[in-house]
Enzyme design. Sequence first.
Site, PDB file in Angstrom:
ATOM      1  N   SER A  72     -20.826 -28.441 -18.186  1.00  0.00           N
ATOM      2  CA  SER A  72     -20.080 -27.192 -17.999  1.00  0.00           C
ATOM      3  C   SER A  72     -21.088 -26.049 -18.036  1.00  0.00           C
ATOM      4  CB  SER A  72     -19.088 -27.041 -19.161  1.00  0.00           C
ATOM      5  OG  SER A  72     -18.594 -25.721 -19.231  1.00  0.00           O
ATOM      6  N   TYR A 117     -16.517 -27.230 -28.221  1.00  0.00           N
ATOM      7  CA  TYR A 117     -16.737 -27.512 -26.790  1.00  0.00           C
ATOM      8  C   TYR A 117     -18.161 -27.108 -26.387  1.00  0.00           C
ATOM      9  CZ  TYR A 117     -15.547 -27.649 -21.762  1.00  0.00           C
ATOM     10  OH  TYR A 117     -15.493 -27.934 -20.417  1.00  0.00           O
TER      11      TYR A 117
HETATM   12  P1  NAD Z   1      -8.081 -32.547 -17.341  1.00  0.00           P
HETATM   13  O1  NAD Z   1      -7.380 -32.191 -18.605  1.00  0.00           O
HETATM   14  O2  NAD Z   1      -7.412 -32.318 -16.041  1.00  0.00           O
HETATM   15  O3  NAD Z   1      -8.562 -34.070 -17.386  1.00  0.00           O
HETATM   16  C1  NAD Z   1      -9.114 -34.636 -18.554  1.00  0.00           C
HETATM   17  C2  NAD Z   1      -9.070 -36.144 -18.432  1.00  0.00           C
HETATM   18  O4  NAD Z   1      -9.611 -36.708 -19.654  1.00  0.00           O
HETATM   19  C3  NAD Z   1      -7.653 -36.708 -18.286  1.00  0.00           C
HETATM   20  O5  NAD Z   1      -7.676 -37.824 -17.417  1.00  0.00           O
HETATM   21  C4  NAD Z   1      -7.318 -37.173 -19.710  1.00  0.00           C
HETATM   22  O6  NAD Z   1      -6.327 -38.182 -19.777  1.00  0.00           O
HETATM   23  C5  NAD Z   1      -8.684 -37.681 -20.153  1.00  0.00           C
HETATM   24  N1  NAD Z   1      -8.801 -37.828 -21.592  1.00  0.00           N
HETATM   25  C6  NAD Z   1      -8.559 -36.916 -22.555  1.00  0.00           C
HETATM   26  N2  NAD Z   1      -8.729 -37.470 -23.782  1.00  0.00           N
HETATM   27  C7  NAD Z   1      -9.100 -38.755 -23.565  1.00  0.00           C
HETATM   28  C8  NAD Z   1      -9.433 -39.837 -24.431  1.00  0.00           C
HETATM   29  N3  NAD Z   1      -9.402 -39.721 -25.755  1.00  0.00           N
HETATM   30  N4  NAD Z   1      -9.764 -41.022 -23.863  1.00  0.00           N
HETATM   31  C9  NAD Z   1      -9.766 -41.178 -22.513  1.00  0.00           C
HETATM   32  N5  NAD Z   1      -9.475 -40.171 -21.651  1.00  0.00           N
HETATM   33  C10 NAD Z   1      -9.141 -38.982 -22.173  1.00  0.00           C
HETATM   34  O7  NAD Z   1      -9.471 -31.748 -17.435  1.00  0.00           O
HETATM   35  P2  NAD Z   1     -10.593 -31.394 -16.342  1.00  0.00           P
HETATM   36  O8  NAD Z   1     -10.645 -29.925 -16.234  1.00  0.00           O
HETATM   37  O9  NAD Z   1     -10.466 -32.218 -15.126  1.00  0.00           O
HETATM   38  O10 NAD Z   1     -11.882 -31.807 -17.178  1.00  0.00           O
HETATM   39  C11 NAD Z   1     -12.702 -32.908 -16.853  1.00  0.00           C
HETATM   40  C12 NAD Z   1     -14.112 -32.635 -17.375  1.00  0.00           C
HETATM   41  O11 NAD Z   1     -14.647 -31.477 -16.720  1.00  0.00           O
HETATM   42  C13 NAD Z   1     -14.175 -32.351 -18.885  1.00  0.00           C
HETATM   43  O12 NAD Z   1     -15.315 -32.972 -19.443  1.00  0.00           O
HETATM   44  C14 NAD Z   1     -14.330 -30.835 -18.930  1.00  0.00           C
HETATM   45  O13 NAD Z   1     -14.970 -30.397 -20.092  1.00  0.00           O
HETATM   46  C15 NAD Z   1     -15.174 -30.602 -17.690  1.00  0.00           C
HETATM   47  N6  NAD Z   1     -15.135 -29.234 -17.186  1.00  0.00           N
HETATM   48  C16 NAD Z   1     -13.960 -28.669 -16.793  1.00  0.00           C
HETATM   49  C17 NAD Z   1     -13.960 -27.359 -16.342  1.00  0.00           C
HETATM   50  C18 NAD Z   1     -12.717 -26.680 -15.883  1.00  0.00           C
HETATM   51  O14 NAD Z   1     -12.763 -25.447 -15.703  1.00  0.00           O
HETATM   52  N7  NAD Z   1     -11.623 -27.366 -15.697  1.00  0.00           N
HETATM   53  C19 NAD Z   1     -15.154 -26.628 -16.299  1.00  0.00           C
HETATM   54  C20 NAD Z   1     -16.329 -27.245 -16.713  1.00  0.00           C
HETATM   55  C21 NAD Z   1     -16.302 -28.544 -17.155  1.00  0.00           C
END
Ligand code: NAD
Length: 260
Positions: A142, A155
Site C-alpha cells: 500500500s 495497518y
Molecule cells: P477487500 O475487503 O475487498 O478484500 C479483502 C479480502 O481478504 C477478502 O477476500 C476477504 O475475505 C479476505 N480476508 C480477510 N480476512 C481474511 C482472513 N483472516 N483469512 C483469509 N482471507 C481473509 O479489500 P481490498 O481493498 O481488495 O484489499 C486487498 C488488499 O489490498 C489488502 O491487503 C489491502 O490492504 C490492500 N490495499 C487496498 C487498498 C484499497 O484502497 N482498497 C489500497 C492499498 C492496499
Amino acid sequence: MALNGKTALITGSTSGIGLAIAQGFAQQGINIILNGFGDPQEIEDIRKSLEINGNKITYSNADMTKPDEIVNMIQSAEQKFGAIDILVNNAGIQHVSPIEDFPPEKWDAIMAINLSSAFHTTRAAIGGMRKAGWGRIINMCSAHGLVASPYKAAYVAAKHGILGLTKTIALEVAQDNITCNAICPGYVRTPLVENQIADTAKARGISEEEVIRDVLLTAQWTKKFVTVEQISGIALFLCSDSAENITGIDLRVDGGWTAA
Ligand code: NAD
C-alpha cells in the site's frame, strides 16, 4: 514464459483487488486457488465463472490468522497442481482508530492477516517454486507501506513490514528465477475502503463526502481512485518475462501520493 497452465494462489481473492487479479489471471488460462471469506454460494459462483480457458479453479477457506491452515492450504494446492508458480499475498483488513482506543485484538488480527500470513505462505511455497525453477511472489502492500496516516497504527506498521519481507525474500531467491515484489496502491474503492470511509468519518467527526474529498483523494494528485483492473494488469506484468529483472521493489500505483 507462457502463463497458460501455471498455478496461482491468491489470498483474499473473494473480493476487491484479489478477485480482480483472479479474473485477470483466469483470462490467461492460469489455474487459481481462491481464498477468502464470504457467502459459500457466491464463492462457488465466482469459482465457476473463472474456469474459462481450460484452467482449473479451486477454493480454500483457510483463515490467514491460522498458520496451520495456511500450511495445509499450500500443501493441498501442491498436491493438486504440482508447484504454486505464482503466490499473491493479498488478504488484508483495516481498522481505523486513535492509538489510545486501538483494540489490541485488532492490532493482532491486522499483523496476522496483513503481514504474518505472507511469511507463512512464502515459507511453505518457496521449496516448490525452487524445484519448478520459476516463481513469482507478489505482496499487496500500500502507499501506507511507505508513508503514514493517523489512526491506522496497525495497518501502516504491517504494510511497512511487508516491504521489508519483500526485499529480504527477493534477495534470498534472486538466483532461483523467482522474483518477489510489492504493489503499493493508493486508494482503490473496494469494500475495505467503503468501510474505512465510514470509520474515518466517525474518527474525525466529518461527513463521508468530506472523507473522500479531504482525506482520501487529497493525497492522490490525480484525484482519481485506482481501479482494481489496473492492479490486476500490474500483477500480470510482474509475472511476465519483461519483469524478470524486477525484484525487491515497491511498485507505486498511487496517483502521485508518495511523490509529494
Ligand atoms: P477487500 O475487503 O475487498 O478484500 C479483502 C479480502 O481478504 C477478502 O477476500 C476477504 O475475505 C479476505 N480476508 C480477510 N480476512 C481474511 C482472513 N483472516 N483469512 C483469509 N482471507 C481473509 O479489500 P481490498 O481493498 O481488495 O484489499 C486487498 C488488499 O489490498 C489488502 O491487503 C489491502 O490492504 C490492500 N490495499 C487496498 C487498498 C484499497 O484502497 N482498497 C489500497 C492499498 C492496499
